[in-house]
Design a protein around this motif. Structure first.
Motif, mmCIF file in Angstrom:
data_model
loop_
_atom_site.group_PDB
_atom_site.id
_atom_site.type_symbol
_atom_site.label_atom_id
_atom_site.label_comp_id
_atom_site.label_asym_id
_atom_site.label_seq_id
_atom_site.Cartn_x
_atom_site.Cartn_y
_atom_site.Cartn_z
ATOM 1 N N HIS A 1 0.827 -1.214 0.000
ATOM 2 C CA HIS A 1 0.000 0.000 0.000
ATOM 3 C C HIS A 1 0.858 1.260 0.000
ATOM 4 O O HIS A 1 0.557 2.231 -0.709
ATOM 5 C CB HIS A 1 -0.924 0.005 1.223
ATOM 6 N N THR A 2 1.942 1.237 0.782
ATOM 7 C CA THR A 2 2.832 2.396 0.865
ATOM 8 C C THR A 2 3.472 2.683 -0.489
ATOM 9 O O THR A 2 3.549 3.840 -0.927
ATOM 10 C CB THR A 2 3.934 2.160 1.916
ATOM 11 N N ARG A 3 3.906 1.648 -1.173
ATOM 12 C CA ARG A 3 4.559 1.834 -2.469
ATOM 13 C C ARG A 3 3.566 2.365 -3.516
ATOM 14 O O ARG A 3 3.902 3.245 -4.312
ATOM 15 C CB ARG A 3 5.185 0.524 -2.931
ATOM 16 N N ILE A 4 2.371 1.828 -3.506
ATOM 17 C CA ILE A 4 1.360 2.302 -4.447
ATOM 18 C C ILE A 4 1.034 3.769 -4.164
ATOM 19 O O ILE A 4 0.904 4.581 -5.091
ATOM 20 C CB ILE A 4 0.094 1.429 -4.361
ATOM 21 N N ASN A 5 0.927 4.125 -2.892
ATOM 22 C CA ASN A 5 0.632 5.509 -2.531
ATOM 23 C C ASN A 5 1.732 6.463 -2.997
ATOM 24 O O ASN A 5 1.449 7.595 -3.424
ATOM 25 C CB ASN A 5 0.446 5.633 -1.015
ATOM 26 N N GLN A 6 2.981 6.012 -2.934
ATOM 27 C CA GLN A 6 4.081 6.865 -3.382
ATOM 28 C C GLN A 6 3.988 7.143 -4.878
ATOM 29 O O GLN A 6 4.317 8.245 -5.332
ATOM 30 C CB GLN A 6 5.420 6.213 -3.033
ATOM 31 N N VAL A 7 3.534 6.146 -5.637
ATOM 32 C CA VAL A 7 3.332 6.350 -7.078
ATOM 33 C C VAL A 7 2.166 7.308 -7.312
ATOM 34 O O VAL A 7 2.257 8.237 -8.117
ATOM 35 C CB VAL A 7 3.083 5.003 -7.794
ATOM 36 N N GLU A 8 1.082 7.095 -6.592
ATOM 37 C CA GLU A 8 -0.101 7.932 -6.786
ATOM 38 C C GLU A 8 0.155 9.388 -6.402
ATOM 39 O O GLU A 8 -0.447 10.308 -6.964
ATOM 40 C CB GLU A 8 -1.269 7.356 -5.983
ATOM 41 N N LYS A 9 1.087 9.612 -5.451
ATOM 42 C CA LYS A 9 1.424 10.978 -5.032
ATOM 43 C C LYS A 9 2.453 11.627 -5.948
ATOM 44 O O LYS A 9 2.814 12.783 -5.764
ATOM 45 C CB LYS A 9 1.937 10.972 -3.591
ATOM 46 N N GLY A 10 2.940 10.861 -6.944
ATOM 47 C CA GLY A 10 3.877 11.420 -7.908
ATOM 48 C C GLY A 10 5.331 11.369 -7.482
ATOM 49 O O GLY A 10 6.197 11.959 -8.134
ATOM 50 N N GLU A 11 5.640 10.622 -6.407
ATOM 51 C CA GLU A 11 7.030 10.497 -5.969
ATOM 52 C C GLU A 11 7.822 9.615 -6.943
ATOM 53 O O GLU A 11 9.038 9.736 -7.043
ATOM 54 C CB GLU A 11 7.089 9.927 -4.555
ATOM 55 N N PHE A 12 7.112 8.736 -7.624
ATOM 56 C CA PHE A 12 7.689 7.880 -8.661
ATOM 57 C C PHE A 12 6.735 7.865 -9.847
ATOM 58 O O PHE A 12 5.519 8.015 -9.681
ATOM 59 C CB PHE A 12 7.880 6.442 -8.155
ATOM 60 N N ASP A 13 7.289 7.667 -11.042
ATOM 61 C CA ASP A 13 6.435 7.503 -12.218
ATOM 62 C C ASP A 13 5.786 6.131 -12.236
ATOM 63 O O ASP A 13 4.691 5.956 -12.790
ATOM 64 C CB ASP A 13 7.256 7.704 -13.498
ATOM 65 N N ALA A 14 6.470 5.151 -11.629
ATOM 66 C CA ALA A 14 5.949 3.783 -11.616
ATOM 67 C C ALA A 14 6.704 2.971 -10.573
ATOM 68 O O ALA A 14 7.753 3.386 -10.069
ATOM 69 C CB ALA A 14 6.096 3.134 -12.994
ATOM 70 N N THR A 15 6.168 1.807 -10.268
ATOM 71 C CA THR A 15 6.879 0.825 -9.454
ATOM 72 C C THR A 15 6.542 -0.558 -9.990
ATOM 73 O O THR A 15 5.521 -0.745 -10.661
ATOM 74 C CB THR A 15 6.513 0.940 -7.958
ATOM 75 N N VAL A 16 7.401 -1.520 -9.703
ATOM 76 C CA VAL A 16 7.190 -2.908 -10.130
ATOM 77 C C VAL A 16 7.022 -3.768 -8.890
ATOM 78 O O VAL A 16 7.849 -3.720 -7.968
ATOM 79 C CB VAL A 16 8.367 -3.421 -10.981
ATOM 80 N N LEU A 17 5.961 -4.548 -8.849
ATOM 81 C CA LEU A 17 5.651 -5.395 -7.700
ATOM 82 C C LEU A 17 5.247 -6.786 -8.172
ATOM 83 O O LEU A 17 4.921 -6.987 -9.342
ATOM 84 C CB LEU A 17 4.515 -4.790 -6.879
ATOM 85 N N ALA A 18 5.267 -7.733 -7.250
ATOM 86 C CA ALA A 18 4.808 -9.086 -7.555
ATOM 87 C C ALA A 18 3.287 -9.084 -7.671
ATOM 88 O O ALA A 18 2.583 -8.605 -6.775
ATOM 89 C CB ALA A 18 5.246 -10.058 -6.467
ATOM 90 N N TYR A 19 2.779 -9.616 -8.769
ATOM 91 C CA TYR A 19 1.336 -9.614 -9.000
ATOM 92 C C TYR A 19 0.602 -10.449 -7.949
ATOM 93 O O TYR A 19 -0.530 -10.124 -7.573
ATOM 94 C CB TYR A 19 1.022 -10.138 -10.398
ATOM 95 N N ALA A 20 1.238 -11.501 -7.451
ATOM 96 C CA ALA A 20 0.582 -12.367 -6.464
ATOM 97 C C ALA A 20 0.159 -11.574 -5.244
ATOM 98 O O ALA A 20 -0.960 -11.745 -4.728
ATOM 99 C CB ALA A 20 1.516 -13.503 -6.058
ATOM 100 N N GLY A 21 1.032 -10.704 -4.750
ATOM 101 C CA GLY A 21 0.696 -9.900 -3.586
ATOM 102 C C GLY A 21 -0.417 -8.909 -3.874
ATOM 103 O O GLY A 21 -1.313 -8.688 -3.041
ATOM 104 N N ILE A 22 -0.366 -8.310 -5.060
ATOM 105 C CA ILE A 22 -1.419 -7.368 -5.466
ATOM 106 C C ILE A 22 -2.770 -8.078 -5.520
ATOM 107 O O ILE A 22 -3.793 -7.554 -5.052
ATOM 108 C CB ILE A 22 -1.085 -6.764 -6.847
#
Length: 305
Positions: A152-173
């Motif tokens: 959730h923290t990583r997704i929020n950082q993308v949504e806030k514009g701190e990163f253009d994108a992130t890569v995560l394991a789909y299983a966890g998502i």
């Protein structure tokens, strides 16, 4: 057994994964009750240091394994990819299960369909050298910066514009029911996952025969074979969990295809291999893959990478 004590990390994802194991056991042992013992790993405490700078193995698992050894728990639930390749003293993996998704996925504020659509020089958050090397091998202009925290923290950082994108394991998502945040999924034959990614591993003490018998009933053969094959390749080339190495074992009927890559962390020098053979010869195929990687200079690449 009347009661099973389960050691697990305290994150939302870890607790969901533990519930998957509880449900699998309960289907076959309806009278069994469970006690969940939440443990903070070193990885949960230190959320700033990039994973590739960690020298110790078991960053996410050692505290949980200690509880199991000290008889504070009967079993421990892990993301199998987090378990060190070397076998833990006195412990065994009694069951491997629920490996429905092994692939990575990309999360971007503006939904895109491929890496090509990321802006030139785009900032991608990842604390995985494996992901960093592959991203840069496809898009050398990208800036891969460390990112830590839970999903959730990583997704929020993308949504806030701190990163253009992130890569995560789909299983966890998928387990967290956050698939609507995914821009696209990578093909695991092209963007190779971490060995055993997506699988759950249930550890027990090696001498606890009652628990091991119980776990054998929930062990999924395909999840175990594919995961253990990938981990064996990693072991044979003497690579750790946080090195720029990816392995994917694809089961198709009676056949097994193994895809592997080794790179330097900047993705400039990459070794890619693929072999296919009989599923029943999985160990031999893993040995052959490791041999091919080493012949192509994998050891030198990892040493100098």
């Amino acid at each position: 057994m009347d009661m099973i004590r389960i050691a697990t990390r305290s994150s939302s994802l870890a607790l969901i994964q533990t519930q998957t194991v509880v449900e699998a056991i309960s289907k076959r042992n309806r009278k069994t009750e469970f006690e969940i013992i939440e443990i903070k790993s070193q990885g949960d405490i230190d959320k700033k240091k990039p994973l590739w700078k960690l020298s110790e193995a078991g960053f996410f698992t050692s505290a949980i394994e200690a509880a199991l050894r000290e008889n504070q728990a009967d079993i421990a639930v892990h993301s199998y990819k987090d378990l060190p390749i070397e076998a833990a003293n006195g412990l065994v993996v009694g069951a491997v299960l629920d490996r429905r998704y092994c692939q990575d996925c990309l999360i971007c504020k503006n939904k895109i369909k491929s890496l090509d659509e990321l802006p030139k020089g785009g900032k991608v958050g990842t604390s995985s050298l494996r992901r960093k090397a592959q991203l840069l091998s496809f898009r050398p202009d990208l800036r891969c910066e460390p990112i830590r925290g839970n999903v959730h923290t990583r997704i929020n950082q993308v949504e806030k514009g701190e990163f253009d994108a992130t890569v995560l394991a789909y299983a966890g998502i998928e387990r967290l029911e956050l698939t609507d945040t995914v821009s696209f999924e990578f093909k695991p034959t092209e963007f190779l996952p971490s060995p055993a990614q997506g699988a759950l591993a249930v550890q027990a003490r090696a001498n606890d025969h009652e628990v091991l018998k119980l776990l054998s009933a929930i062990d999924d053969a395909k999840s175990r074979v594919s995961s253990d094959t990938e981990r064996l390749v990693l072991h044979k080339i003497k690579a750790g969990c946080h090195t720029p190495v990816g392995v994917y074992a694809k089961i198709e009927g009676e056949f097994l295809e193994i895809y592997a890559f080794v790179a330097d962390e900047n993705g400039k020098n990459v070794i890619r291999k693929k072999i296919k053979g009989q599923l029943k010869a999985a160990v031999k195929l893993a040995d052959e893959m490791a041999s091919e990687l080493l012949k192509s200079g994998a050891a030198e690449l990892l040493k100098n990478g």
